[in-house]
Design a protein around this motif. Structure first.
Motif, short mmCIF file in Angstrom:
data_model
loop_
_atom_site.label_atom_id
_atom_site.label_comp_id
_atom_site.label_asym_id
_atom_site.label_seq_id
_atom_site.Cartn_x
_atom_site.Cartn_y
_atom_site.Cartn_z
N ILE A 161 0.84 -1.21 0.00
CA ILE A 161 0.00 0.00 0.00
C ILE A 161 0.87 1.25 0.00
CG2 ILE A 161 -1.69 1.31 1.34
CD1 ILE A 161 -2.87 -1.33 2.26
N THR A 162 1.96 1.23 0.80
CA THR A 162 2.85 2.39 0.86
C THR A 162 3.53 2.64 -0.48
OG1 THR A 162 3.26 1.88 3.18
CG2 THR A 162 4.76 3.41 2.13
N LEU A 163 3.86 1.55 -1.18
CA LEU A 163 4.55 1.69 -2.47
C LEU A 163 3.61 2.18 -3.56
CD1 LEU A 163 6.63 -1.62 -2.35
CD2 LEU A 163 7.40 0.69 -1.81
N GLU A 164 2.38 1.70 -3.55
CA GLU A 164 1.44 2.03 -4.61
C GLU A 164 0.52 3.21 -4.27
OE1 GLU A 164 1.41 0.53 -7.51
OE2 GLU A 164 3.02 -0.84 -6.98
N LYS A 165 0.76 3.86 -3.11
CA LYS A 165 -0.15 4.91 -2.65
C LYS A 165 -0.19 6.09 -3.60
CE LYS A 165 -1.20 7.62 1.48
NZ LYS A 165 -0.77 7.97 2.85
N HIS A 166 0.94 6.40 -4.24
CA HIS A 166 0.98 7.56 -5.15
C HIS A 166 0.14 7.35 -6.40
CE1 HIS A 166 4.09 4.83 -6.68
NE2 HIS A 166 3.93 5.41 -7.86
N ARG A 167 -0.28 6.11 -6.66
CA ARG A 167 -1.12 5.84 -7.84
C ARG A 167 -2.61 5.84 -7.52
NH1 ARG A 167 2.09 0.77 -10.73
NH2 ARG A 167 4.12 1.82 -10.95
N PHE A 168 -2.96 5.91 -6.26
CA PHE A 168 -4.37 5.85 -5.87
C PHE A 168 -5.13 7.02 -6.47
CE2 PHE A 168 -3.66 3.31 -1.68
CZ PHE A 168 -3.25 2.23 -2.45
N GLY A 169 -6.27 6.72 -7.09
CA GLY A 169 -7.13 7.76 -7.65
C GLY A 169 -6.75 8.23 -9.04
N ARG A 170 -5.64 7.77 -9.59
CA ARG A 170 -5.23 8.20 -10.93
C ARG A 170 -6.00 7.42 -11.99
NH1 ARG A 170 1.34 9.11 -11.04
NH2 ARG A 170 1.41 10.74 -9.43
N SER A 171 -6.41 8.14 -13.03
CA SER A 171 -7.14 7.50 -14.12
C SER A 171 -6.19 6.68 -14.97
CB SER A 171 -7.84 8.55 -14.98
OG SER A 171 -6.88 9.44 -15.54
N GLY A 172 -6.70 5.56 -15.50
CA GLY A 172 -5.89 4.69 -16.35
C GLY A 172 -5.06 3.69 -15.58
N THR A 173 -5.17 3.67 -14.25
CA THR A 173 -4.42 2.71 -13.44
C THR A 173 -5.41 1.72 -12.80
OG1 THR A 173 -4.54 4.11 -11.47
CG2 THR A 173 -2.68 4.45 -12.95
N ASP A 174 -4.82 0.75 -12.13
CA ASP A 174 -5.68 -0.22 -11.44
C ASP A 174 -6.37 0.36 -10.22
OD1 ASP A 174 -4.90 -2.09 -13.28
OD2 ASP A 174 -3.22 -2.84 -12.06
N TYR A 175 -5.94 1.57 -9.82
CA TYR A 175 -6.50 2.20 -8.63
C TYR A 175 -7.38 3.40 -8.98
CZ TYR A 175 -2.57 -0.50 -6.89
OH TYR A 175 -1.66 -1.50 -6.63
N ASP A 176 -7.99 3.35 -10.19
CA ASP A 176 -8.90 4.42 -10.60
C ASP A 176 -10.25 4.18 -9.93
OD1 ASP A 176 -10.21 6.47 -11.75
OD2 ASP A 176 -10.12 5.73 -13.81
N PHE A 177 -10.42 4.76 -8.75
CA PHE A 177 -11.63 4.50 -7.96
C PHE A 177 -12.88 5.14 -8.55
CE2 PHE A 177 -8.17 4.66 -4.62
CZ PHE A 177 -7.99 3.29 -4.61
N ALA A 178 -12.69 6.13 -9.41
CA ALA A 178 -13.86 6.78 -10.02
C ALA A 178 -14.55 5.85 -11.02
CB ALA A 178 -13.45 8.08 -10.70
N SER A 179 -13.74 5.12 -11.80
CA SER A 179 -14.32 4.23 -12.81
C SER A 179 -14.55 2.82 -12.29
CB SER A 179 -13.40 4.16 -14.04
OG SER A 179 -12.12 3.67 -13.66
N CYS A 180 -13.94 2.49 -11.17
CA CYS A 180 -14.07 1.14 -10.61
C CYS A 180 -14.76 1.23 -9.26
CB CYS A 180 -12.68 0.51 -10.47
SG CYS A 180 -12.73 -1.16 -9.78
N ASP A 181 -15.91 0.56 -9.17
CA ASP A 181 -16.68 0.56 -7.93
C ASP A 181 -16.06 -0.45 -6.96
OD1 ASP A 181 -18.49 0.90 -5.97
OD2 ASP A 181 -20.14 -0.10 -6.99
N PRO A 182 -15.65 -0.03 -5.77
CA PRO A 182 -15.03 -0.98 -4.82
C PRO A 182 -15.95 -2.13 -4.43
CG PRO A 182 -14.61 1.29 -4.16
CD PRO A 182 -15.60 1.35 -5.26
#
Length: 361
Positions: free
Chosen positions: A116-137
């Motif tokens: 989580i600490t390593l991938e935290k900077h990608r959270f919320g970015r579009s086009g990544t696996d952590y695009d929370f806007a397009s992906c419903d948790p």
């Protein structure tokens, strides 16, 4: 006949007196009528003013009733607002409790999962696996549970196939490498946090150093000027920053005689430079006074007046310190509390102790 005439004369006199009386009464009646008319006018005016005041009082009563209604409405609104405020306060407390619980959950997740600490900077970015806007948790969680169920079903149905496909040694090595990687990442994070803390401490120490140096500069500068003026009346001295620099880069000594500032210290005589150096040294010592000082013939190159000024300076600026001064000049002796005179008597060095008549308290 005489009696009739006399009676007629008396009647005429009575008639005249009655006419005068009637005239006076008539004038009085007219005066009373005038007064009655003025009183009636005043009464009418007072009546009109009374009616005006009554109308104004009615208007005031109407305004007061309106104000009372508004007051009641405002009180009702205030009570509703207080009720709403209490609801909002309860809601805020509930949200704060939820925030604390969520913060604890997040901290536990970060401790449990190092990625989580390593991938935290990608959270919320579009086009990544952590695009929370397009992906419903919630949907992603349902898909994950389905995949877990399918995986468990496949494992239960064909365990022997998975055993053939998976190399157990490689899996063990992979798990070991993953643990080592996670350990190194946690150590890296600890080191980075310590580095950030050390930088903050260094910045705080630099700020404290700057403040301490500034306070020291101002105190020493003030004492330096005062001491030099005492040793050499009619002069001024100060510690100034060079042009285009700060006090952290260094300070230079400036001297003025009267109102004229010297361009260089080389313009001063030897005795003046000695007094200047002595003032600066004593100002530095006065910043943190010591209980005892020893001065060895500091007035050797000075005349008597300057020697006396040094004695007065020591008395005024160092009231809580003791000085042992070696001097051969009488001007220094006059400011001493106790004198120890050495001399030869019959070829033997002797010491004579003398206490001043008015010791410095």
């Amino acid at each position: 006949m005489e009696a009739v005439k006399q009676e007629y004369a008396s009647l005429e006199s009575q008639s005249v007196s009655l006419k005068q009386l009637i005239n006076s009464l008539t004038s009085e009646v007219d005066g009373h009528k005038t007064r009655i008319a003025s009183i009636r006018n005043a009464h009418d005016q007072a009546q009109s003013e009374l009616n005006l005041f009554r109308s104004k009082m009615k208007e005031c009563d109407t305004q007061i009733s309106c104000i009372l209604r508004k007051q009641q409405e405002l009180q009702h609104k205030i009570s509703e607002t207080n009720l709403e405020r209490k609801k909002m306060e309860n809601e805020v407390k509930r949200m704060e409790m939820e925030q604390k619980s969520c913060s604890l959950k997040v901290e536990k997740l970060i401790e449990k999962h190092a990625w989580i600490t390593l991938e935290k900077h990608r959270f919320g970015r579009s086009g990544t696996d952590y695009d929370f806007a397009s992906c419903d948790p919630h949907t992603a969680r349902e898909d994950f549970e389905k995949l877990q169920a399918e995986q468990s079903g496949c494992v239960s149905e064909k365990p022997y196939l998975l055993e053939k496909r998976v190399n157990k040694k490689v899996m063990a090595m992979f798990e070991k490498s993953e643990d080592e990687y996670n350990d190194l990442i946690s150590k890296k994070n600890i080191i980075e946090n310590d580095k950030t803390k050390i930088k903050m401490v260094i910045e705080e120490l630099d700020e404290k150093k700057k403040e301490t140096l500034k306070v020291t500069w101002l105190k020493v500068n003030n004492d330096f000027g005062s001491m030099f003026s005492t040793l050499l009346p009619g002069t001024m001295a100060k510690l100034e920053t060079p042009e285009g620099s700060t006090f952290l880069d260094g300070l230079e000594v400036c001297v003025a005689f009267g109102s004229v500032w010297k361009q260089s210290l080389s313009e001063l005589s030897g005795g003046q430079r000695s007094l200047l150096a002595l003032s600066l040294i004593l100002a530095l010592l006065l910043f943190k006074p010591a209980p005892l000082y020893i001065l060895d013939e500091v007035d050797a190159a000075l005349d008597l007046s300057h020697t006396q000024n040094i004695g007065r300076l020591i008395k005024t600026h160092f009231p809580h310190s003791q000085f042992i001064v070696v001097s051969l000049k009488e001007g220094m002796f006059n400011n001493a509390n106790v004198l120890f005179r050495t001399k030869f008597v019959d070829g033997v060095s002797t010491v004579q102790r003398t206490v001043a008549s008015k010791p410095n308290k």
